[in-house]
Structures are given as C-alpha cells and as structure tokens.
Design a protein around this motif. Structure first.
Motif, PDB file in Angstrom:
ATOM      1  N   LEU A 255       5.306  26.627  27.174  1.00 27.39           N
ATOM      2  CA  LEU A 255       6.193  25.766  26.397  1.00 27.39           C
ATOM      3  C   LEU A 255       6.180  24.377  26.998  1.00 27.39           C
ATOM      4  O   LEU A 255       5.640  24.161  28.080  1.00 27.39           O
ATOM      5  CB  LEU A 255       7.625  26.323  26.392  1.00 27.39           C
ATOM      6  N   HIS A 256       6.770  23.438  26.293  1.00 29.60           N
ATOM      7  CA  HIS A 256       6.958  22.085  26.808  1.00 29.60           C
ATOM      8  C   HIS A 256       8.449  21.825  26.860  1.00 29.60           C
ATOM      9  O   HIS A 256       9.187  22.219  25.961  1.00 29.60           O
ATOM     10  CB  HIS A 256       6.297  21.060  25.876  1.00 29.60           C
ATOM     11  N   VAL A 257       8.879  21.189  27.921  1.00 33.39           N
ATOM     12  CA  VAL A 257      10.291  20.795  28.033  1.00 33.39           C
ATOM     13  C   VAL A 257      10.330  19.351  28.527  1.00 33.39           C
ATOM     14  O   VAL A 257       9.570  18.971  29.418  1.00 33.39           O
ATOM     15  CB  VAL A 257      11.085  21.755  28.954  1.00 33.39           C
ATOM     16  N   PHE A 258      11.187  18.550  27.902  1.00 31.45           N
ATOM     17  CA  PHE A 258      11.328  17.159  28.336  1.00 31.45           C
ATOM     18  C   PHE A 258      12.056  17.100  29.674  1.00 31.45           C
ATOM     19  O   PHE A 258      12.994  17.859  29.923  1.00 31.45           O
ATOM     20  CB  PHE A 258      12.081  16.341  27.280  1.00 31.45           C
ATOM     21  N   ALA A 259      11.631  16.172  30.522  1.00 28.81           N
ATOM     22  CA  ALA A 259      12.173  16.062  31.878  1.00 28.81           C
ATOM     23  C   ALA A 259      13.671  15.787  31.888  1.00 28.81           C
ATOM     24  O   ALA A 259      14.367  16.211  32.806  1.00 28.81           O
ATOM     25  CB  ALA A 259      11.434  14.961  32.643  1.00 28.81           C
ATOM     26  N   HIS A 260      14.199  15.134  30.878  1.00 28.92           N
ATOM     27  CA  HIS A 260      15.634  14.835  30.857  1.00 28.92           C
ATOM     28  C   HIS A 260      16.485  16.068  30.518  1.00 28.92           C
ATOM     29  O   HIS A 260      17.690  16.057  30.718  1.00 28.92           O
ATOM     30  CB  HIS A 260      15.941  13.710  29.849  1.00 28.92           C
ATOM     31  N   ASN A 261      15.854  17.138  30.068  1.00 23.82           N
ATOM     32  CA  ASN A 261      16.591  18.344  29.675  1.00 23.82           C
ATOM     33  C   ASN A 261      16.761  19.267  30.886  1.00 23.82           C
ATOM     34  O   ASN A 261      16.138  20.313  31.006  1.00 23.82           O
ATOM     35  CB  ASN A 261      15.856  19.054  28.538  1.00 23.82           C
ATOM     36  N   LYS A 262      17.620  18.842  31.781  1.00 21.23           N
ATOM     37  CA  LYS A 262      17.829  19.550  33.049  1.00 21.23           C
ATOM     38  C   LYS A 262      18.305  20.991  32.837  1.00 21.23           C
ATOM     39  O   LYS A 262      17.910  21.895  33.562  1.00 21.23           O
ATOM     40  CB  LYS A 262      18.836  18.810  33.933  1.00 21.23           C
ATOM     41  N   ARG A 263      19.166  21.202  31.842  1.00 26.84           N
ATOM     42  CA  ARG A 263      19.676  22.551  31.569  1.00 26.84           C
ATOM     43  C   ARG A 263      18.528  23.495  31.209  1.00 26.84           C
ATOM     44  O   ARG A 263      18.438  24.612  31.707  1.00 26.84           O
ATOM     45  CB  ARG A 263      20.714  22.505  30.455  1.00 26.84           C
ATOM     46  N   ALA A 264      17.621  23.024  30.349  1.00 26.28           N
ATOM     47  CA  ALA A 264      16.484  23.859  29.947  1.00 26.28           C
ATOM     48  C   ALA A 264      15.540  24.104  31.120  1.00 26.28           C
ATOM     49  O   ALA A 264      15.067  25.227  31.318  1.00 26.28           O
ATOM     50  CB  ALA A 264      15.734  23.212  28.786  1.00 26.28           C
ATOM     51  N   ILE A 265      15.281  23.068  31.899  1.00 31.26           N
ATOM     52  CA  ILE A 265      14.402  23.233  33.062  1.00 31.26           C
ATOM     53  C   ILE A 265      14.980  24.286  34.007  1.00 31.26           C
ATOM     54  O   ILE A 265      14.258  25.170  34.479  1.00 31.26           O
ATOM     55  CB  ILE A 265      14.202  21.884  33.791  1.00 31.26           C
ATOM     56  N   HIS A 266      16.266  24.211  34.249  1.00 30.87           N
ATOM     57  CA  HIS A 266      16.930  25.194  35.112  1.00 30.87           C
ATOM     58  C   HIS A 266      16.778  26.609  34.546  1.00 30.87           C
ATOM     59  O   HIS A 266      16.448  27.558  35.267  1.00 30.87           O
ATOM     60  CB  HIS A 266      18.403  24.816  35.273  1.00 30.87           C
ATOM     61  N   LEU A 267      16.996  26.752  33.251  1.00 34.08           N
ATOM     62  CA  LEU A 267      16.857  28.065  32.599  1.00 34.08           C
ATOM     63  C   LEU A 267      15.436  28.607  32.765  1.00 34.08           C
ATOM     64  O   LEU A 267      15.239  29.758  33.157  1.00 34.08           O
ATOM     65  CB  LEU A 267      17.209  27.964  31.114  1.00 34.08           C
ATOM     66  N   TYR A 268      14.437  27.779  32.486  1.00 37.21           N
ATOM     67  CA  TYR A 268      13.051  28.245  32.567  1.00 37.21           C
ATOM     68  C   TYR A 268      12.652  28.574  34.003  1.00 37.21           C
ATOM     69  O   TYR A 268      11.925  29.540  34.240  1.00 37.21           O
ATOM     70  CB  TYR A 268      12.096  27.221  31.954  1.00 37.21           C
ATOM     71  N   GLN A 269      13.139  27.802  34.947  1.00 34.15           N
ATOM     72  CA  GLN A 269      12.827  28.112  36.345  1.00 34.15           C
ATOM     73  C   GLN A 269      13.482  29.422  36.768  1.00 34.15           C
ATOM     74  O   GLN A 269      12.861  30.222  37.466  1.00 34.15           O
ATOM     75  CB  GLN A 269      13.249  26.958  37.256  1.00 34.15           C
ATOM     76  N   GLN A 270      14.700  29.672  36.307  1.00 29.79           N
ATOM     77  CA  GLN A 270      15.356  30.958  36.595  1.00 29.79           C
ATOM     78  C   GLN A 270      14.569  32.109  35.971  1.00 29.79           C
ATOM     79  O   GLN A 270      14.544  33.202  36.520  1.00 29.79           O
ATOM     80  CB  GLN A 270      16.778  30.976  36.043  1.00 29.79           C
ATOM     81  N   ALA A 271      13.944  31.850  34.828  1.00 29.68           N
ATOM     82  CA  ALA A 271      13.178  32.879  34.133  1.00 29.68           C
ATOM     83  C   ALA A 271      11.748  32.983  34.666  1.00 29.68           C
ATOM     84  O   ALA A 271      10.902  33.655  34.073  1.00 29.68           O
ATOM     85  CB  ALA A 271      13.166  32.607  32.629  1.00 29.68           C
ATOM     86  N   MET A 272      11.465  32.295  35.782  1.00 32.65           N
ATOM     87  CA  MET A 272      10.193  32.375  36.490  1.00 32.65           C
ATOM     88  C   MET A 272       9.035  31.637  35.801  1.00 32.65           C
ATOM     89  O   MET A 272       7.872  31.979  35.989  1.00 32.65           O
ATOM     90  CB  MET A 272       9.791  33.835  36.766  1.00 32.65           C
ATOM     91  N   TYR A 273       9.338  30.631  34.996  1.00 38.89           N
ATOM     92  CA  TYR A 273       8.285  29.782  34.429  1.00 38.89           C
ATOM     93  C   TYR A 273       7.855  28.806  35.510  1.00 38.89           C
ATOM     94  O   TYR A 273       8.687  28.262  36.243  1.00 38.89           O
ATOM     95  CB  TYR A 273       8.798  29.013  33.205  1.00 38.89           C
ATOM     96  N   ASP A 274       6.549  28.563  35.606  1.00 42.15           N
ATOM     97  CA  ASP A 274       6.002  27.618  36.571  1.00 42.15           C
ATOM     98  C   ASP A 274       5.741  26.280  35.888  1.00 42.15           C
ATOM     99  O   ASP A 274       5.340  26.235  34.715  1.00 42.15           O
ATOM    100  CB  ASP A 274       4.672  28.125  37.136  1.00 42.15           C
TER     101      ASP A 274
END
Length: 122
Positions: A92-111
């Motif tokens: 997937l792609h996530v914009f850098a300003h979307n900190k909430r989404a980045i946190h979610l994806y990192q918790q879900a083990m996305y690299d």
C-alpha cells in the motif's frame, strides 16, 4: 474543484468498469457486534502476478470508529481474506503526514519499502 476532477479521472482510469472491473475488489467493513458500516477496503489482485502481490488502493475507517482497534482488526481480516485468494504479499501507499495510518501499519508489521522526500522552495 480541481482535486475532485482529478479524483474522478483517477477512478475512471483505475475502475473503467466500476465495481465490475477485473482484479479490483471493494469490501465493506462492518462492526462485528452491530453490523453497522464502519469503512471499506479497495484492493487490486491479479492471480497471475508473479509475486502474488495485492495492492491496497484505499482503506478507510469512518471517523466515529477510529481509535477503537477496528482498523487493526480489519487489516487482520483482510489478510485472512486475501490469503484464500493466493496472495503472498500486501502492499500500500501511505502519505507521510498520516501518522495515525503509519502507526497502524507498523503495528500490523508492514515494512517501509520506499521513502519520497520533498522541500518547498520559497
């Protein structure tokens, strides 16, 4: 106004046959205890892709349902769902300003696989 036009053009390009477009899947998410709609997934997967990779175009949890762990549960459910289709990798792609989404994806083990950077020159 311009953003809306670009969005319409993008959807027309990516989904020329609407919901019937080959290899595109739109899933409605509902709250387990009430069955009320809480968001959706839109992903692409072509079973002929050599790496068996699916790409999440859009994932949205509606505002009133955010911060309740539903996004994490939705991602877990999506993984189980696509695994049955033969998917071996989800991207997937996530914009850098979307900190909430980045946190979610990192918790879900996305690299993180790529980083774009920019600087406004004034």
């Amino acid at each position: 106004e311009e953003a809306l036009q670009k969005s319409k053009e993008s959807f027309q390009h990516l989904l020329p046959d609407g919901l019937q477009t080959d290899h595109h899947f739109l899933l409605s998410l509902s709250k387990p205890d009430t069955n009320e709609s809480i968001g959706y997934f839109w992903y692409h997967f072509d079973e002929n892709h050599p790496q068996k990779e699916a790409f999440i175009y859009n994932f949205l949890i509606f505002e009133p349902y955010r911060g309740q762990g539903l996004g994490r549960r939705a991602l877990e459910s999506l993984e189980k769902h696509v695994k049955k289709q033969g998917v071996k990798k989800l991207s997937l792609h996530v914009f850098a300003h979307n900190k909430r989404a980045i946190h979610l994806y990192q918790q879900a083990m996305y690299d993180i696989t790529d980083i774009n950077m920019s600087k406004d020159i004034i």
